[in-house]
Design a protein around this motif. Structure first.
Motif, PDB file in Angstrom:
ATOM      1  N   ARG A  33     -14.663 -42.171  39.847  1.00  0.00           N
ATOM      2  CA  ARG A  33     -13.477 -42.359  38.769  1.00  0.00           C
ATOM      3  C   ARG A  33     -12.176 -41.886  39.554  1.00  0.00           C
ATOM      4  N   TRP A  36      -8.990 -41.417  37.415  1.00  0.00           N
ATOM      5  CA  TRP A  36      -9.048 -39.978  36.747  1.00  0.00           C
ATOM      6  C   TRP A  36      -8.454 -38.775  37.910  1.00  0.00           C
ATOM      7  N   TYR A  37      -9.118 -39.023  38.941  1.00  0.00           N
ATOM      8  CA  TYR A  37      -8.912 -37.652  40.069  1.00  0.00           C
ATOM      9  C   TYR A  37      -7.478 -38.018  40.238  1.00  0.00           C
ATOM     10  N   ARG A  39      -4.860 -38.925  38.792  1.00  0.00           N
ATOM     11  CA  ARG A  39      -4.078 -38.136  37.835  1.00  0.00           C
ATOM     12  C   ARG A  39      -4.029 -36.782  37.769  1.00  0.00           C
ATOM     13  N   SER A  40      -5.447 -36.310  37.824  1.00  0.00           N
ATOM     14  CA  SER A  40      -5.800 -34.791  37.870  1.00  0.00           C
ATOM     15  C   SER A  40      -4.969 -34.177  39.071  1.00  0.00           C
ATOM     16  N   TRP A 278     -12.094 -27.600  31.025  1.00  0.00           N
ATOM     17  CA  TRP A 278     -10.974 -27.634  32.035  1.00  0.00           C
ATOM     18  C   TRP A 278     -10.892 -26.213  32.867  1.00  0.00           C
ATOM     19  N   PRO A 298     -15.823 -35.957  35.195  1.00  0.00           N
ATOM     20  CA  PRO A 298     -15.543 -36.377  33.720  1.00  0.00           C
ATOM     21  C   PRO A 298     -16.934 -37.137  33.223  1.00  0.00           C
ATOM     22  N   HIS A 299     -18.112 -37.246  33.974  1.00  0.00           N
ATOM     23  CA  HIS A 299     -19.273 -37.989  33.552  1.00  0.00           C
ATOM     24  C   HIS A 299     -20.135 -36.793  33.197  1.00  0.00           C
TER      25      HIS A 299
END
Length: 344
Positions: A33, A36-37, A39-40, A278, A298-299
């Motif tokens: 992902r 996703w990473y 953005r994080s 989180w 996230p999975h």
């Protein structure tokens, strides 16, 4: 450099883990992902920069110490990124993963990426095994009555009271991680040691410059102590519920366990919603993480119902509890370990 345990090969056809692995792969839960990473990581770097700017703008005031709270919180996010990079969750490229880990661990946290990976790799291979898992070896705390029986003097008193002292001792963990990182450098190759030593020195210089440019030496020292205390407390409260108080394999038992039993029986999940996910960096899904170390964060929650159903079908207990009860169980175990020293 040692990498944290990943599952890349299909287990034997007769393995009780093989059907679950095929199911998880079939649903694409082991795929990266990267977006996703990205953005994080960007959001966390911005939060760290905003906190640093707040320290500079607040200046030489005791109120600046309040910023140690978000500083510790976002340092923990940084540690989670380093953890995930070590597990190859972020990228399948070893070089890129190492770069991400070095930046987040050594440069931003002042903690050795190689030392942590080596230690964490051994933990994943044999969780809760007193002879093989460094997380349950003899240290400030002990985890079995056999370990407790060997304590003498001050450490004996410490073991008798370790349950009540656990959370206060976590306040020292942030500093302990840095000391252990420096000591651990000698175990790695000269080239790796030089790279990490430079990054650790840059971290120390940058951290000191930030604080001393904004406040007096006394306030800077106070901020650093509060910051590291809160950081250690936060990390300790994330990792403590995962395995403490769970099954500990008998080191004298020669019977070999499969991957499924070895990981599930020694791990505990913590229930919660998005806030819990989180704050704990996804490590509240500890069973799924140990079964699939390379699974992107996230999975993990998506794999949970699959793993739980498979454990039920296999006759394995799937341990999951609330956050408060997880601490209660961990503290109860530590208290029970020290019991013979209180009655002897």
């Amino acid at each position: 450099m040692p990498q944290a345990t990943t599952l890349l090969a299909e287990p034997a056809a007769g393995s009780d883990f093989a059907p679950l692995l095929r199911q998880v792969r079939g649903q694409g839960l082991l795929e990266r992902r990267r977006g996703w990473y990205a953005r994080s990581i960007a959001a966390n770097l911005l939060a760290l920069a905003a906190t640093a700017a707040g320290i500079v703008l607040s200046g030489d005031s005791w109120w600046t110490l309040l910023l140690a709270v978000p500083a510790a919180l976002f340092w923990a996010r940084t540690a989670f990124v380093g953890h995930d990079s070590g597990h190859a969750q972020i990228t399948g490229t070893r070089r890129t993963g190492r770069l991400i880990g070095l930046v987040h661990a050594d440069l931003l946290l002042g903690m050795s990426y190689a030392w942590w990976n080596d230690k964490h790799n051994r933990h994943h291979a044999n969780p809760n095994h007193v002879d093989k898992d460094p997380d349950v070896g003899v240290g400030a705390l002990v985890w079995t009555e056999r370990q407790a029986a060997q304590r003498q003097g001050f450490t004996r008193w410490l073991t008798r009271n370790q349950a009540r002292l656990f959370f206060p001792m976590l306040l020292l963990e942030g500093i302990n991680l840095k000391i252990s990182s420096v000591r651990g450098l000698k175990r790695h190759s000269p080239a790796e040691r030089r790279t990490e030593a430079v990054l650790l020195a840059l971290h120390a210089a940058g951290y000191a410059t930030l604080l001393l440019s904004a406040m007096s030496p006394g306030k800077a020292l106070a901020f650093a102590l509060v910051h590291h205390a809160l950081f250690g407390l936060h990390l300790g409260m994330v990792f403590a519920p995962n395995h403490k108080g769970m099954e500990m394999p008998d080191p004298d038992d020669g019977a070999r366990r499969g991957h499924l039993r070895r990981q599930v029986l020694t791990s505990r999940n913590v229930r919660g919603g998005p806030v819990t996910d989180w704050l704990m960096g996804g490590l509240n899904y500890q069973i799924e993480h140990h079964l699939f170390p390379s699974m992107p964060r996230p999975h993990l929650r998506l794999a949970r119902p699959l793993v739980r159903a498979h454990c039920r079908a296999s006759g394995l207990p799937y341990t999951e509890t609330g956050i408060v009860d997880s601490y209660r169980q961990a503290l109860h175990h530590m208290h029970a370990v020290g019991a013979p020293l209180r009655t002897g």
